[in-house]
Motif scaffolding. Sequence first.
Motif, short mmCIF file in Angstrom:
data_model
loop_
_atom_site.label_atom_id
_atom_site.label_comp_id
_atom_site.label_asym_id
_atom_site.label_seq_id
_atom_site.Cartn_x
_atom_site.Cartn_y
_atom_site.Cartn_z
N ASN A 71 64.38 47.66 81.55
CA ASN A 71 64.45 46.12 81.52
C ASN A 71 63.34 45.21 81.71
N GLY A 72 62.24 45.66 81.83
CA GLY A 72 60.99 45.00 81.73
C GLY A 72 60.46 44.39 83.22
N THR A 73 61.10 44.73 84.40
CA THR A 73 60.83 44.35 85.67
C THR A 73 59.76 45.30 86.63
N ALA A 74 59.42 46.34 86.02
CA ALA A 74 58.50 47.15 86.60
C ALA A 74 57.34 46.67 87.35
N ILE A 75 56.68 45.72 86.64
CA ILE A 75 55.23 45.25 87.01
C ILE A 75 55.76 44.47 88.14
N TYR A 76 56.78 43.79 88.44
CA TYR A 76 57.06 42.81 89.50
C TYR A 76 57.09 43.70 90.64
N TYR A 77 57.73 44.93 90.86
CA TYR A 77 57.62 45.70 91.98
C TYR A 77 56.02 46.25 92.38
N LEU A 78 55.27 46.58 91.09
CA LEU A 78 54.14 47.18 91.25
C LEU A 78 52.96 45.88 92.15
N LEU A 79 53.45 44.66 91.66
CA LEU A 79 52.51 43.68 92.13
C LEU A 79 52.84 43.46 93.41
N HIS A 80 54.33 43.59 94.11
CA HIS A 80 54.74 43.38 95.54
C HIS A 80 54.60 44.61 96.35
N LEU A 81 53.67 45.60 96.20
CA LEU A 81 53.70 46.69 97.08
C LEU A 81 52.41 46.54 97.81
N PRO A 82 52.77 46.40 99.11
CA PRO A 82 51.64 45.72 100.24
C PRO A 82 50.61 46.94 100.47
N GLU A 83 50.97 48.15 100.27
CA GLU A 83 50.15 49.42 100.54
C GLU A 83 48.98 49.52 99.30
N PHE A 84 49.46 48.69 98.18
CA PHE A 84 48.30 48.91 97.07
C PHE A 84 47.64 47.66 96.73
N TYR A 85 48.02 46.61 97.68
CA TYR A 85 47.48 45.05 97.53
C TYR A 85 45.89 45.23 97.37
N ARG A 86 45.53 44.57 96.32
CA ARG A 86 43.87 44.48 96.44
C ARG A 86 43.46 42.94 96.32
N PHE A 87 43.76 42.25 95.21
CA PHE A 87 43.30 40.86 94.96
C PHE A 87 44.43 40.01 94.66
N PRO A 88 44.49 38.69 95.22
CA PRO A 88 45.89 37.90 94.77
C PRO A 88 45.98 37.79 93.47
N THR A 89 47.24 37.90 93.07
CA THR A 89 47.56 37.69 91.32
C THR A 89 48.10 36.03 91.37
N PRO A 90 47.78 35.43 90.61
CA PRO A 90 48.06 34.09 90.36
C PRO A 90 49.91 34.23 90.08
N ARG A 91 50.30 33.10 90.92
CA ARG A 91 52.08 33.18 90.83
C ARG A 91 52.73 33.14 89.53
N ILE A 92 51.79 32.50 88.49
CA ILE A 92 52.40 32.51 87.13
C ILE A 92 52.76 33.93 86.60
N PHE A 93 51.81 34.86 87.09
CA PHE A 93 51.94 36.34 86.83
C PHE A 93 52.89 37.11 87.59
N SER A 94 52.84 36.89 89.01
CA SER A 94 53.55 37.69 89.74
C SER A 94 55.14 37.13 89.95
N GLU A 95 55.28 35.92 89.84
CA GLU A 95 56.52 35.49 90.06
C GLU A 95 57.39 34.82 88.88
N ASN A 96 56.74 34.90 87.55
CA ASN A 96 57.43 34.25 86.58
C ASN A 96 57.99 35.64 85.69
N MET A 97 59.25 35.50 85.55
CA MET A 97 59.84 36.96 85.03
C MET A 97 59.40 36.95 83.53
N LEU A 98 59.22 35.87 82.80
CA LEU A 98 58.82 35.94 81.43
C LEU A 98 57.55 36.78 81.51
N MET A 99 56.83 36.34 82.25
CA MET A 99 55.41 36.76 82.25
C MET A 99 55.43 38.49 82.69
N ILE A 100 56.48 38.56 83.68
CA ILE A 100 56.62 39.95 84.19
C ILE A 100 57.10 40.85 83.06
#
Length: 428
Positions: A200-229
Amino acid sequence: MNHIFRDWRRFWFRPTPSGPLGLFRIVMGLLVLVNACILFPERGVWFSEHGVLTSNEAAIYQANYTSGPRVIHLLRNAGDEWLTAFFVIFILASICMTVGLWTRPSIFLVALGLNAIHNRNPIVNTTGGDCVMLVMTIYLMLAPSDASCSLDRLWRVLKGREGRIAPRVTPWAQRIMQLQLSLVYACTFIGKVQGKAWANGTAIYYLLHLPEFYRFPTPRIFSENMLMINVMTYSALGIEMTLAWLVWVPRLRLYVLAAGVLLHLSIEYTMNIPLFSFLMIASYIPFLTQDDLTHFQNWLVRTIRLTPLRLVYDGECDFCRSALLFVRFFDVFGLVEFLDSRDPAQLALAPEVSAKDAELAAIAVSPKGRTYPGFFAFREIVRRTPAFWLLTPFLYIPGVPQAGQSVYKWVTENRSRLPVAPRYKVKA
């Protein structure tokens, strides 16, 4: 049918240039070395009986969560002294693998060490990168990995067994590496499309919000915008699909590999998964051809503006000719042209240099006619040799040129007593 069998034999057994295989060995050896250096300071935490997982607990974990027999248990019930000795040997073997010294035995030790690490503590290896490292190392052990870019080959050159051009090799092991990489991406793609989040195209959203794997901040246009997700999720699936199948199409090969590099660089930026992306990108090297490497070398030479160099040397000096074997071997850009001062035809190509001057020291001549005698000729060669680029800044430190000239003068005065390449000893 004859055409099919002929193409099949050519695919597996027609000799190909060994440059990509040598480059892959170097890059994989460096990654193994980095991995070993990361684990070494905390070896007791991960692999000792007083660490996070005892041998018995590791065996229970593996029996419950991973299948398959495990025969190599070099680190089972390991004490601190054995752990230290193991990692010292492992690091030395990875260095030898990288530089191509005793290549096959060193790669065997590296594969043995990787297997022991993998079997001892499964929680250290959670991304599959360790499996890629281990499998590719085993394939490198089976391949003629020392045929190019190795000290073993340099020794064969010094003994006169090989010439300047690296030999061609039978590529069957390299083909297995290529198939292995395609299989990895095919299994990854098939496994992902069966999951709801990827479908359904939402997998990247969960990957970008896993705190244990977090490295550098991702711009909100990529991490919160569902079209970009959605775009990123389906793009990742599409790239993995092309890496599984379309990478075999000659016209698409480099484009597919470039897309894979961009995918893994984005993973490296957003997620803290040590070495995983670099291992996957390194595994693309077996898909490269010698022409690809040549085009890259030419592009690099133009980009950093390296100019050709003519080197005039004493052709009757065995030590000088032996030293030039090293220069030729490391001159991967082919920028240095060698002129024997004893040959009038060759010396005429460098009118700035006289035969008498060439007897006293090797002299490098730039395209503009500027001459660099002795140590300065050596420095100009180092500037054009990637293997020694880290040494270049040191050669410009005040005082170093003067010391270098003194050393060069001593070598010139004692060159008749210095060792020479075995090939010239036999000739003598």
